[in-house]
Design a protein around this motif. Structure first.
Motif, mmCIF file in Angstrom:
data_model
loop_
_atom_site.group_PDB
_atom_site.id
_atom_site.type_symbol
_atom_site.label_atom_id
_atom_site.label_comp_id
_atom_site.label_asym_id
_atom_site.label_seq_id
_atom_site.Cartn_x
_atom_site.Cartn_y
_atom_site.Cartn_z
ATOM 1 N N LEU A 41 0.853 -1.184 0.000
ATOM 2 C CA LEU A 41 0.000 0.000 0.000
ATOM 3 C C LEU A 41 0.892 1.238 0.000
ATOM 4 C CD1 LEU A 41 -2.923 1.134 0.231
ATOM 5 C CD2 LEU A 41 -2.573 1.154 2.711
ATOM 6 N N LEU A 42 0.732 2.092 -1.014
ATOM 7 C CA LEU A 42 1.581 3.268 -1.161
ATOM 8 C C LEU A 42 0.976 4.456 -0.420
ATOM 9 C CD1 LEU A 42 2.739 3.266 -4.896
ATOM 10 C CD2 LEU A 42 3.779 2.193 -2.900
ATOM 11 N N ASP A 43 1.813 5.119 0.371
ATOM 12 C CA ASP A 43 1.434 6.360 1.056
ATOM 13 C C ASP A 43 2.167 7.519 0.411
ATOM 14 O OD1 ASP A 43 -0.342 5.283 2.780
ATOM 15 O OD2 ASP A 43 1.040 5.139 4.476
ATOM 16 N N HIS A 44 1.467 8.638 0.261
ATOM 17 C CA HIS A 44 2.016 9.847 -0.360
ATOM 18 C C HIS A 44 2.171 10.911 0.727
ATOM 19 C CE1 HIS A 44 1.926 13.650 -2.618
ATOM 20 N NE2 HIS A 44 2.319 12.968 -3.680
ATOM 21 N N HIS A 45 3.402 11.376 0.928
ATOM 22 C CA HIS A 45 3.685 12.418 1.924
ATOM 23 C C HIS A 45 4.282 13.629 1.205
ATOM 24 C CE1 HIS A 45 3.403 9.371 5.219
ATOM 25 N NE2 HIS A 45 3.894 8.581 4.279
ATOM 26 N N ARG A 46 3.886 14.804 1.661
ATOM 27 C CA ARG A 46 4.488 16.036 1.149
ATOM 28 C C ARG A 46 4.995 16.866 2.313
ATOM 29 N NH1 ARG A 46 0.239 18.917 -2.818
ATOM 30 N NH2 ARG A 46 -0.962 18.821 -0.880
ATOM 31 N N GLN A 47 6.134 17.489 2.084
ATOM 32 C CA GLN A 47 6.715 18.360 3.100
ATOM 33 C C GLN A 47 7.043 19.698 2.463
ATOM 34 O OE1 GLN A 47 9.882 16.674 5.356
ATOM 35 N NE2 GLN A 47 10.448 18.587 6.325
ATOM 36 N N PRO B 284 10.234 -3.583 -3.788
ATOM 37 C CA PRO B 284 9.517 -2.315 -3.615
ATOM 38 C C PRO B 284 10.425 -1.089 -3.551
ATOM 39 C CG PRO B 284 9.518 -3.586 -1.581
ATOM 40 C CD PRO B 284 10.077 -4.472 -2.630
ATOM 41 N N GLN B 285 11.632 -1.212 -2.997
ATOM 42 C CA GLN B 285 12.461 -0.016 -2.808
ATOM 43 C C GLN B 285 12.854 0.614 -4.142
ATOM 44 O OE1 GLN B 285 12.856 1.419 0.052
ATOM 45 N NE2 GLN B 285 11.683 -0.242 1.004
ATOM 46 N N ALA B 286 13.275 -0.208 -5.106
ATOM 47 C CA ALA B 286 13.665 0.327 -6.407
ATOM 48 C C ALA B 286 12.469 0.964 -7.113
ATOM 49 C CB ALA B 286 14.264 -0.788 -7.262
ATOM 50 N N GLN B 287 11.314 0.321 -7.029
ATOM 51 C CA GLN B 287 10.116 0.864 -7.672
ATOM 52 C C GLN B 287 9.692 2.167 -7.009
ATOM 53 O OE1 GLN B 287 8.695 -0.499 -10.268
ATOM 54 N NE2 GLN B 287 9.407 -2.611 -10.350
ATOM 55 N N HIS C 177 3.913 0.056 2.401
ATOM 56 C CA HIS C 177 3.675 -0.821 3.542
ATOM 57 C C HIS C 177 3.133 -2.149 3.021
ATOM 58 C CE1 HIS C 177 4.114 2.678 6.163
ATOM 59 N NE2 HIS C 177 3.293 3.305 5.345
ATOM 60 N N PRO C 178 3.665 -3.269 3.489
ATOM 61 C CA PRO C 178 3.093 -4.561 3.075
ATOM 62 C C PRO C 178 1.584 -4.588 3.337
ATOM 63 C CG PRO C 178 5.127 -4.886 4.303
ATOM 64 C CD PRO C 178 4.800 -3.426 4.416
ATOM 65 N N LEU C 179 0.864 -5.137 2.393
ATOM 66 C CA LEU C 179 -0.592 -5.119 2.508
ATOM 67 C C LEU C 179 -1.061 -5.812 3.779
ATOM 68 C CD1 LEU C 179 -3.251 -4.335 1.148
ATOM 69 C CD2 LEU C 179 -3.234 -6.544 -0.010
ATOM 70 N N THR C 180 -0.369 -6.854 4.171
ATOM 71 C CA THR C 180 -0.757 -7.568 5.389
ATOM 72 C C THR C 180 -0.717 -6.650 6.597
ATOM 73 O OG1 THR C 180 0.121 -9.622 4.480
ATOM 74 C CG2 THR C 180 -0.223 -9.541 6.852
ATOM 75 N N LYS C 181 0.374 -5.890 6.739
ATOM 76 C CA LYS C 181 0.503 -4.976 7.871
ATOM 77 C C LYS C 181 -0.477 -3.818 7.764
ATOM 78 C CE LYS C 181 3.900 -2.071 10.262
ATOM 79 N NZ LYS C 181 5.307 -1.594 10.264
ATOM 80 N N ALA C 182 -0.674 -3.299 6.542
ATOM 81 C CA ALA C 182 -1.578 -2.160 6.367
ATOM 82 C C ALA C 182 -3.008 -2.523 6.717
ATOM 83 C CB ALA C 182 -1.492 -1.663 4.923
ATOM 84 N N LEU C 183 -3.439 -3.737 6.392
ATOM 85 C CA LEU C 183 -4.813 -4.134 6.648
ATOM 86 C C LEU C 183 -5.034 -4.482 8.111
ATOM 87 C CD1 LEU C 183 -5.651 -6.380 3.557
ATOM 88 C CD2 LEU C 183 -6.498 -4.093 4.041
#
Length: 795
Positions: free
Chosen positions: A67-73, A240-243, A273-279
């Protein structure tokens, strides 16, 4: 099976075991009830923990889903936001790339041109949803989601439940259409009833309708300033890190080209975040409940062991007689084994039944904070755990009985019993039993009373506004041919005026629920050039009167403030205190808005889960919106049919999407704490009852053993009060040592406990807990003392 073998089982094993249980029904019933309650509590909590931590997700290769999270600073480190701005997502999806992304936009829609008017949980999809999440179809396909978002064709997929409820399960469902937001979508597929979509928006919220992404009606389209809270993005990749690095670079590049000028220097950071942990989320209180349940299991095991030993010692004379007349050691052991099996097997069956009933009954409660709680059930893993626990308890009892069933031991016991010297539990063993139980119950009480007190304080904490007879109303403009809000604003105002004409409607305000803090803005105090980051809300002139929020100083907004868009602002007490106290008529510089003059200070809102109110400020809105807060007179109700009719009278595309009591929303926000509070209370009551019963039994047994010693002391001239005090002192010494160890253990783990609490720990409650444990122990000593010292002579 031969008759001889059946006779052997019946006459040498089962019949003596049944006779023994029949002779001691109270003991057998106590063992059965204690086993059933303890195993039920352990199995219920174990089922929840297995579901949260260990149960595999029903999706293909879930370890590759993130699950992708988008953060802006912002340029200043204080200003951040989390979530996907809608245009940032569309730019990312339109850019070329080989990333396997699945985008979902969640909304609640209403079917047009049909009698079915219930809100439908809807997911707007872009990507290979069927492959990534393993959706299975009983009719049709989901090809409409596969193409690029800007070229997706019309098409809809419905759940099996919606197929049955809205379309009667008609077999020619693929010939039907659904009308959403004025767009007719042909139904292209029906999902299998066994498919459980991931609850990405919130626990318990599962889509029933899937549509192409480009047909959603988000109010954040083209709006870079704030994230859209209804967007979720999944990435499927083994690396996931490279992507993420590549996607983040593309997101920053598109923001620099297309975002407004004041946002172009913001930096985007993507995290996966791995989907398992996110859910499955984080449930620390469940861990506390599980720990208390383990303490309950240990206490119950101790009490079961001592009850079994006491019963075994009482029946030892009978076993010795059977041994003398020729019964073998294996025969005696088999009799005990059958006796215990006749207790443990029914207890396991009752415990599994109680667990099943408890999970079914509590499903509607726990579905609000546990992922896919409808699947919580007694499965083969839980049955295996129950059998394992039953086997461990049986093995423990057989180990305890081993030395007491040896022929030489039984013969020695028979000889000593004629001299009044039959084998009994030693005082040291009794003290160890008592000390271990006091230690466990003290740990449970000291920890859980603080957590329960903290939860109760949060549940009863004043909110700072009125919730009675206040309803939250929301509606949508069901069209994708958006004409701009100025075209609909007069009709929204007319709807509010018509609503005020309804009997029993006291007031209405164009404002969202006060229970959510969604947006923060960078604010600078002009008189000292200090920057702050308070929460922001847009309200109209009726907002504070609808909620009955207390005004501390100044005045609230007027109709002229709204109509003329005057540069005025209202701050809450916390923000006023941060600004220096005396803030009326001073000005605040808000990013993107001209200087605003402070005209009032309003009291703080104490939102559920936020005992320390954050800084907030209120700006006047445009006097119209697609959401209202409506205050009704006591006893007055409005139906959704009435509201839908009034909305249609103003505009045929106005569709009611929400009509909900604010008090229900508050209760929903408190549900997690209410459930965990009840769980802690129930488990601790079981612990207290079991411990009290166990300690009382041990003390009664100790008093029985000490009768002769007490009589000798009294005959030698000892005073009854001295004897009583000596017995209480001997009992309290190991108990107080256990209390001290419990205090040390709680002190070492206190930082972790403190992180789970919203309020500071109560020293008074700690002292009261100690006093309660000590008073209970003294009371048990005094009650059991009646068996060897006349109570009336002690007063």
């Amino acid at each position: 099976m031969s008759q001889r073998y059946r006779d052997f089982i019946w006459f040498t094993c089962l019949q003596p075991a049944l006779l023994q249980l029949h002779r001691q029904p109270r003991w057998a019933l106590s063992m059965l009830v204690l086993l059933t309650l303890t195993l039920s509590a352990v199995l219920c909590v174990a089922t929840v923990l297995y579901h949260i931590w260990f149960k595999p997700l029903p999706y293909p290769q879930p370890q590759h889903l993130h699950l992708l999270d988008h953060h802006r600073q912002g340029s200043t480190s204080e200003l951040t936001d989390q979530g996907w701005p809608y245009p940032a997502l569309t730019e990312l999806l339109s850019a070329p790339g080989k990333h396997t992304l699945l985008t979902l936009y969640y909304a609640e829609e209403v079917l047009l041109d049909t009698l079915y008017q219930e809100k439908i949980n809807t997911a707007y999809v872009s990507g290979d949803w069927q492959t990534m999440l393993g959706a299975e179809f009983i009719h049709g396909h989901s090809n409409a989601f596969l193409t690029a978002p800007d070229t997706q064709p019309h098409g809809a997929v419905i759940s099996h439940t919606l197929w049955q409820s809205a379309f009667g399960g008609t077999p020619d469902i693929l010939k039907y259409h659904v009308n959403i937001n004025g767009v007719r979508h042909p139904i292209q597929g029906v999902v299998s009833p066994d498919y459980h979509p991931p609850e990405l928006l919130k626990p318990g919220w599962q889509p029933e309708l899937w549509l192409p992404l480009r047909f959603n009606n988000s109010e954040y389209k083209g709006y870079w300033q704030s994230p859209d809270p209804h967007i979720r993005v999944l990435l499927r990749t083994p690396t996931p890190q490279a992507q993420l690095a590549d996607l983040q670079a593309r997101a920053n590049e598109s923001a620099a080209l297309h975002a407004p000028a004041q946002l172009r220097d913001w930096q985007t950071r993507l995290t996966g975040h791995p989907l398992t942990k996110a859910l499955r989320g984080d449930h620390p209180v469940i861990v506390i409940v599980f720990t208390c349940t383990l303490a309950l299991l240990l206490l119950a095991s101790l009490n079961l062991a001592q009850m079994f030993l006491l019963q075994l010692l009482q029946s030892r004379h009978q076993l010795a007689v059977r041994s003398v007349v020729g019964a073998k050691y294996t025969t005696l052991r088999n009799t005990l084994l059958c006796q215990l099996t006749l207790l443990i097997v029914p207890a396991l069956a009752f415990a599994l039944g109680l667990t099943h009933l408890a999970l079914n009954y509590s499903n509607t409660w726990i579905s609000q904070f546990i992922y896919q709680s409808a699947q919580l059930t007694v499965n083969w893993q839980i049955v295996s755990l129950a059998c394992l626990l039953g086997g461990v308890i049986l093995a423990l009892f057989m180990i305890l009985s081993h030395k007491h069933c040896q022929p030489e031991k039984l013969l020695s016991s028979l000889k000593r019993s004629g001299k009044g010297q039959a084998a009994q539990l030693s005082q040291t063993t009794i003290r160890r039993f008592v000390a271990s139980q006091v230690l466990l119950v003290s740990l449970a009480i000291l920890a859980c009373t603080q957590l329960v007190w903290d939860n109760l304080k949060q549940l009863t904490h004043p909110l700072g506004f009125d919730t009675q007879q206040i309803y939250e109303l929301e509606f949508n403009v069901a069209t994708l041919d958006w004409q701009g809000w100025p075209a609909y604003a007069p009709m929204a105002k007319a709807f509010k005026q018509s609503l005020l004409q309804e009997p029993g409607v006291i007031a209405a305000s164009f404002a969202r629920t006060p229970l959510k803090d969604d947006f923060q803005f960078n604010v600078t105090a002009s008189w000292n050039d200090t920057r702050y980051l308070p929460f922001h809300r847009n309200v109209d002139q009726d907002y504070f009167s609808v909620l009955a929020q207390r005004l501390i100083a100044g005045r609230t907004f007027t109709a002229q403030d709204i109509e003329e868009q005057r540069p005025v602002v209202i701050v809450n007490r916390t923000f006023a205190r941060q600004l220096g106290g005396e803030v009326l008529d001073k000005t605040l510089n808000i990013d993107g808005v001209k200087a605003q003059r402070i005209i009032a200070v309003i009291d703080d809102l104490q939102l559920p889960g936020k005992p320390i109110p954050p800084a907030r400020f209120y700006l006047p809105n445009f006097g119209s919106a697609t959401y209202l807060l409506v205050k009704l007179a006591p006893g007055v109700t409005l139906s959704k049919t009435q509201l839908s009719t009034r909305l249609k009278q103003q505009h045929p595309q106005f569709v009611l999407t929400q009509w909900r009591a604010l008090a229900e929303e508050v209760a929903h926000a408190h549900q997690y704490r209410r459930i965990t509070t009840w769980l802690l209370v129930v488990v601790n009551l079981l612990i207290l009852i079991i411990t009290t019963y166990g300690i009382y039994s041990l003390q009664s047994y100790a008093a029985y053993l000490q009768q002769g010693v007490v009589k000798v002391h009294l005959m030698l001239g000892a005073k009854r009060r001295q004897v009583l005090l000596a017995r209480i002192r001997a009992f309290l010494q190991p108990a107080l040592l256990s209390l001290a160890l419990a205090v040390i253990a709680i002190s070492l783990s206190w930082p972790w406990f403190d992180s789970l609490m919203a309020f500071s720990p109560s020293l008074t409650l700690i002292v009261a807990s100690f006093a309660g444990v000590i008073i209970t122990l003294v009371a048990i000593s005094l009650i059991t003392a009646r068996q060897y010292v006349p109570t009336k002579r002690l007063l």
